[in-house]
Motif scaffolding. Structure first.
Motif, PDB file in Angstrom:
ATOM      1  N   ALA A  48       0.814  -1.225   0.000  1.00 32.65           N
ATOM      2  CA  ALA A  48       0.000   0.000   0.000  1.00 32.65           C
ATOM      3  C   ALA A  48       0.842   1.266   0.000  1.00 32.65           C
ATOM      4  CB  ALA A  48      -0.929   0.008   1.215  1.00 32.65           C
ATOM      5  N   ALA A  49       2.159   1.132   0.243  1.00 32.37           N
ATOM      6  CA  ALA A  49       3.022   2.315   0.308  1.00 32.37           C
ATOM      7  C   ALA A  49       4.016   2.369  -0.850  1.00 32.37           C
ATOM      8  CB  ALA A  49       3.779   2.338   1.631  1.00 32.37           C
ATOM      9  N   ALA A  50       3.843   1.501  -1.845  1.00 27.75           N
ATOM     10  CA  ALA A  50       4.785   1.468  -2.970  1.00 27.75           C
ATOM     11  C   ALA A  50       4.418   2.527  -4.001  1.00 27.75           C
ATOM     12  CB  ALA A  50       4.803   0.080  -3.600  1.00 27.75           C
ATOM     13  N   LEU A  51       5.338   3.437  -4.268  1.00 21.25           N
ATOM     14  CA  LEU A  51       5.067   4.535  -5.194  1.00 21.25           C
ATOM     15  C   LEU A  51       5.260   4.121  -6.656  1.00 21.25           C
ATOM     16  CD1 LEU A  51       4.416   7.543  -5.590  1.00 21.25           C
ATOM     17  CD2 LEU A  51       6.867   8.013  -5.346  1.00 21.25           C
ATOM     18  N   ALA A  52       6.340   3.416  -6.950  1.00 22.80           N
ATOM     19  CA  ALA A  52       6.705   3.122  -8.344  1.00 22.80           C
ATOM     20  C   ALA A  52       5.603   2.427  -9.129  1.00 22.80           C
ATOM     21  CB  ALA A  52       7.991   2.304  -8.391  1.00 22.80           C
ATOM     22  N   PRO A  53       4.968   1.361  -8.593  1.00 24.21           N
ATOM     23  CA  PRO A  53       3.932   0.715  -9.414  1.00 24.21           C
ATOM     24  C   PRO A  53       2.745   1.623  -9.698  1.00 24.21           C
ATOM     25  CG  PRO A  53       3.979  -0.231  -7.209  1.00 24.21           C
ATOM     26  CD  PRO A  53       5.198   0.631  -7.332  1.00 24.21           C
ATOM     27  N   ARG A  54       2.460   2.541  -8.790  1.00 23.37           N
ATOM     28  CA  ARG A  54       1.336   3.456  -9.000  1.00 23.37           C
ATOM     29  C   ARG A  54       1.655   4.476 -10.090  1.00 23.37           C
ATOM     30  NH1 ARG A  54       0.935   1.216  -4.159  1.00 23.37           N
ATOM     31  NH2 ARG A  54      -1.159   0.947  -3.265  1.00 23.37           N
ATOM     32  N   GLY A  64      -3.131   4.663 -22.567  1.00 25.49           N
ATOM     33  CA  GLY A  64      -4.290   3.926 -23.067  1.00 25.49           C
ATOM     34  C   GLY A  64      -5.572   4.729 -23.104  1.00 25.49           C
ATOM     35  N   GLY A  65      -5.495   6.020 -22.744  1.00 23.34           N
ATOM     36  CA  GLY A  65      -6.684   6.871 -22.765  1.00 23.34           C
ATOM     37  C   GLY A  65      -7.641   6.625 -21.607  1.00 23.34           C
ATOM     38  N   ARG A  66      -7.183   5.927 -20.575  1.00 24.77           N
ATOM     39  CA  ARG A  66      -8.038   5.615 -19.417  1.00 24.77           C
ATOM     40  C   ARG A  66      -7.751   6.633 -18.312  1.00 24.77           C
ATOM     41  NH1 ARG A  66      -6.809  -0.843 -19.195  1.00 24.77           N
ATOM     42  NH2 ARG A  66      -8.036  -0.733 -17.258  1.00 24.77           N
ATOM     43  N   HIS A  67      -8.144   7.873 -18.573  1.00 24.61           N
ATOM     44  CA  HIS A  67      -7.719   8.981 -17.722  1.00 24.61           C
ATOM     45  C   HIS A  67      -8.384   8.976 -16.345  1.00 24.61           C
ATOM     46  CE1 HIS A  67      -6.947  10.419 -21.930  1.00 24.61           C
ATOM     47  NE2 HIS A  67      -5.766  10.506 -21.382  1.00 24.61           N
ATOM     48  N   GLY A  68      -9.619   8.521 -16.266  1.00 22.13           N
ATOM     49  CA  GLY A  68     -10.277   8.425 -14.970  1.00 22.13           C
ATOM     50  C   GLY A  68      -9.561   7.446 -14.054  1.00 22.13           C
ATOM     51  N   GLU A  69      -9.184   6.300 -14.605  1.00 20.18           N
ATOM     52  CA  GLU A  69      -8.439   5.320 -13.816  1.00 20.18           C
ATOM     53  C   GLU A  69      -7.051   5.851 -13.455  1.00 20.18           C
ATOM     54  OE1 GLU A  69      -9.445   0.996 -15.342  1.00 20.18           O
ATOM     55  OE2 GLU A  69      -9.663   2.467 -16.972  1.00 20.18           O
ATOM     56  N   ALA A  70      -6.453   6.610 -14.373  1.00 24.81           N
ATOM     57  CA  ALA A  70      -5.147   7.208 -14.090  1.00 24.81           C
ATOM     58  C   ALA A  70      -5.245   8.172 -12.915  1.00 24.81           C
ATOM     59  CB  ALA A  70      -4.621   7.939 -15.319  1.00 24.81           C
ATOM     60  N   LEU A  71      -6.270   9.001 -12.902  1.00 25.98           N
ATOM     61  CA  LEU A  71      -6.438   9.954 -11.806  1.00 25.98           C
ATOM     62  C   LEU A  71      -6.672   9.243 -10.482  1.00 25.98           C
ATOM     63  CD1 LEU A  71      -8.591  12.649 -13.624  1.00 25.98           C
ATOM     64  CD2 LEU A  71      -6.288  12.969 -12.693  1.00 25.98           C
ATOM     65  N   GLU A  72      -7.391   8.137 -10.528  1.00 24.65           N
ATOM     66  CA  GLU A  72      -7.658   7.379  -9.304  1.00 24.65           C
ATOM     67  C   GLU A  72      -6.366   6.834  -8.701  1.00 24.65           C
ATOM     68  OE1 GLU A  72      -9.902   3.255  -7.906  1.00 24.65           O
ATOM     69  OE2 GLU A  72     -10.448   4.196  -9.817  1.00 24.65           O
ATOM     70  N   VAL A  73      -5.543   6.207  -9.537  1.00 27.01           N
ATOM     71  CA  VAL A  73      -4.308   5.628  -9.012  1.00 27.01           C
ATOM     72  C   VAL A  73      -3.304   6.715  -8.648  1.00 27.01           C
ATOM     73  CG1 VAL A  73      -3.079   5.290 -11.206  1.00 27.01           C
ATOM     74  CG2 VAL A  73      -2.692   3.713  -9.325  1.00 27.01           C
ATOM     75  N   MET A  74      -3.331   7.839  -9.374  1.00 25.77           N
ATOM     76  CA  MET A  74      -2.403   8.919  -9.056  1.00 25.77           C
ATOM     77  C   MET A  74      -2.783   9.641  -7.768  1.00 25.77           C
ATOM     78  SD  MET A  74      -0.042   8.497 -11.119  1.00 25.77           S
ATOM     79  CE  MET A  74       0.926   9.846 -10.439  1.00 25.77           C
ATOM     80  N   SER A  75      -4.040   9.583  -7.368  1.00 24.66           N
ATOM     81  CA  SER A  75      -4.413  10.149  -6.067  1.00 24.66           C
ATOM     82  C   SER A  75      -3.719   9.385  -4.947  1.00 24.66           C
ATOM     83  CB  SER A  75      -5.933  10.138  -5.880  1.00 24.66           C
ATOM     84  OG  SER A  75      -6.409   8.818  -5.739  1.00 24.66           O
ATOM     85  N   GLU A  76      -3.576   8.065  -5.129  1.00 23.53           N
ATOM     86  CA  GLU A  76      -2.820   7.268  -4.161  1.00 23.53           C
ATOM     87  C   GLU A  76      -1.341   7.641  -4.208  1.00 23.53           C
ATOM     88  OE1 GLU A  76      -3.444   3.124  -4.857  1.00 23.53           O
ATOM     89  OE2 GLU A  76      -5.633   3.294  -4.893  1.00 23.53           O
ATOM     90  N   ALA A  77      -0.819   7.822  -5.429  1.00 30.00           N
ATOM     91  CA  ALA A  77       0.592   8.175  -5.577  1.00 30.00           C
ATOM     92  C   ALA A  77       0.890   9.525  -4.929  1.00 30.00           C
ATOM     93  CB  ALA A  77       0.970   8.209  -7.057  1.00 30.00           C
ATOM     94  N   LEU A  78      -0.015  10.473  -5.067  1.00 27.95           N
ATOM     95  CA  LEU A  78       0.179  11.791  -4.449  1.00 27.95           C
ATOM     96  C   LEU A  78       0.217  11.697  -2.932  1.00 27.95           C
ATOM     97  CD1 LEU A  78      -2.102  13.951  -6.751  1.00 27.95           C
ATOM     98  CD2 LEU A  78       0.335  14.366  -6.330  1.00 27.95           C
ATOM     99  N   ALA A  79      -0.590  10.833  -2.387  1.00 31.69           N
ATOM    100  CA  ALA A  79      -0.607  10.663  -0.929  1.00 31.69           C
ATOM    101  C   ALA A  79       0.709  10.067  -0.431  1.00 31.69           C
ATOM    102  CB  ALA A  79      -1.771   9.764  -0.521  1.00 31.69           C
ATOM    103  N   ILE A  80       1.357   9.270  -1.282  1.00 30.18           N
ATOM    104  CA  ILE A  80       2.617   8.622  -0.902  1.00 30.18           C
ATOM    105  C   ILE A  80       3.817   9.507  -1.214  1.00 30.18           C
ATOM    106  CG2 ILE A  80       4.122   6.629  -1.330  1.00 30.18           C
ATOM    107  CD1 ILE A  80       1.496   5.139  -2.195  1.00 30.18           C
ATOM    108  N   GLY A  81       3.800  10.142  -2.389  1.00 29.66           N
ATOM    109  CA  GLY A  81       4.978  10.872  -2.862  1.00 29.66           C
ATOM    110  C   GLY A  81       4.661  12.263  -3.341  1.00 29.66           C
ATOM    111  N   GLU A  82       4.057  13.076  -2.504  1.00 28.89           N
ATOM    112  CA  GLU A  82       3.664  14.437  -2.898  1.00 28.89           C
ATOM    113  C   GLU A  82       4.871  15.278  -3.295  1.00 28.89           C
ATOM    114  OE1 GLU A  82       2.531  18.475  -3.142  1.00 28.89           O
ATOM    115  OE2 GLU A  82       4.040  17.707  -1.732  1.00 28.89           O
ATOM    116  N   ALA A  83       6.046  14.945  -2.763  1.00 32.62           N
ATOM    117  CA  ALA A  83       7.243  15.736  -3.046  1.00 32.62           C
ATOM    118  C   ALA A  83       8.034  15.203  -4.244  1.00 32.62           C
ATOM    119  CB  ALA A  83       8.151  15.776  -1.818  1.00 32.62           C
TER     120      ALA A  83
END
Length: 218
Positions: A48-54, A64-83
């Motif tokens: 749950a804390a791995a940044l790279a796969p996200r 792949g044009g799946r921007h909604g799914e991209a935003l969902e997973v990137m919200s997790e990435a932002l929580a882990i690696g905001e900097a």
């Protein structure tokens, strides 16, 4: 060799995040993005804390044009690696692809604040400005780049923006410089041909089209 490496990674996989990411990269290189996504999803679920796969998953979704799914997973990435600058860059690409140019501008500006070096960040910011109708800001962003025209995509976008504003001479000057900096690329040659068509210089355009075809054939 590639087959033995694949089997080795499969043997290692278990809950090894690095092995899953390596398998995902192999899948992407083999032209199987869904296999890459599946491996990255496994890595995402395993840690749950791995940044790279996200971040990698977000990139694949954007491609792949799946921007909604991209935003969902990137919200997790932002929580882990905001900097982390690349996190904001990928989030910006997802926003840009979903049509939210204003949010993309903020993402790319944050990426540049964190790491001003990658020319791709500035190019993406310029594209976001252009998508939001701020072409003057887009051009200003590219003109202020320290890398100048060494980064071919940035130079191409800069020339296209000048042409859209009606400055075909300025656009042609940039393509000439790009041809000097990137002599093996047909892209600036073809662009110069198109600009000459727009200004009615058809003989010059035909010569440039021939030159571009010759480069493509090498």
């Amino acid at each position: 060799a590639a087959g033995s490496r694949y089997r080795e990674l499969l043997d290692l996989k278990g809950d090894d995040i690095d092995a899953m990411i390596a398998l995902a990269r192999l899948g992407a290189r083999a032209g199987d993005p869904q296999a890459a996504i599946d491996w990255l999803q496994q890595a995402r679920e395993a840690d749950a804390a791995a940044l790279a796969p996200r971040v990698l998953l977000g990139k694949l979704y954007v491609v792949g044009g799946r921007h909604g799914e991209a935003l969902e997973v990137m919200s997790e990435a932002l929580a882990i690696g905001e900097a982390v600058a690349e996190v904001h860059n990928v989030n910006g690409l997802a926003h840009l692809g979903s049509g939210d140019a204003a949010a993309a501008v903020e993402d790319f500006r944050r990426a540049i604040d964190l790491d001003p070096e990658p020319p791709e960040f500035r190019l993406n910011l310029a594209r976001a400005y252009a998508a939001g109708g701020q072409e003057a800001r887009a051009l200003e962003t590219l003109q202020s780049a320290d890398d100048g025209l060494e980064h071919l995509p940035s130079g191409v976008t800069r020339a296209q923006l000048l042409a859209r504003q009606g400055d075909l001479i300025g656009a042609l000057q940039i393509t000439e410089r790009l041809r000097q900096l990137h002599p093996s690329s047909a892209v600036p040659v073809m662009l110069a041909a198109e600009f000459n068509v727009q200004r009615g210089a058809l003989d010059e355009a035909l010569e440039l089209y021939d030159a571009a075809l010759a480069l493509d054939g090498n």
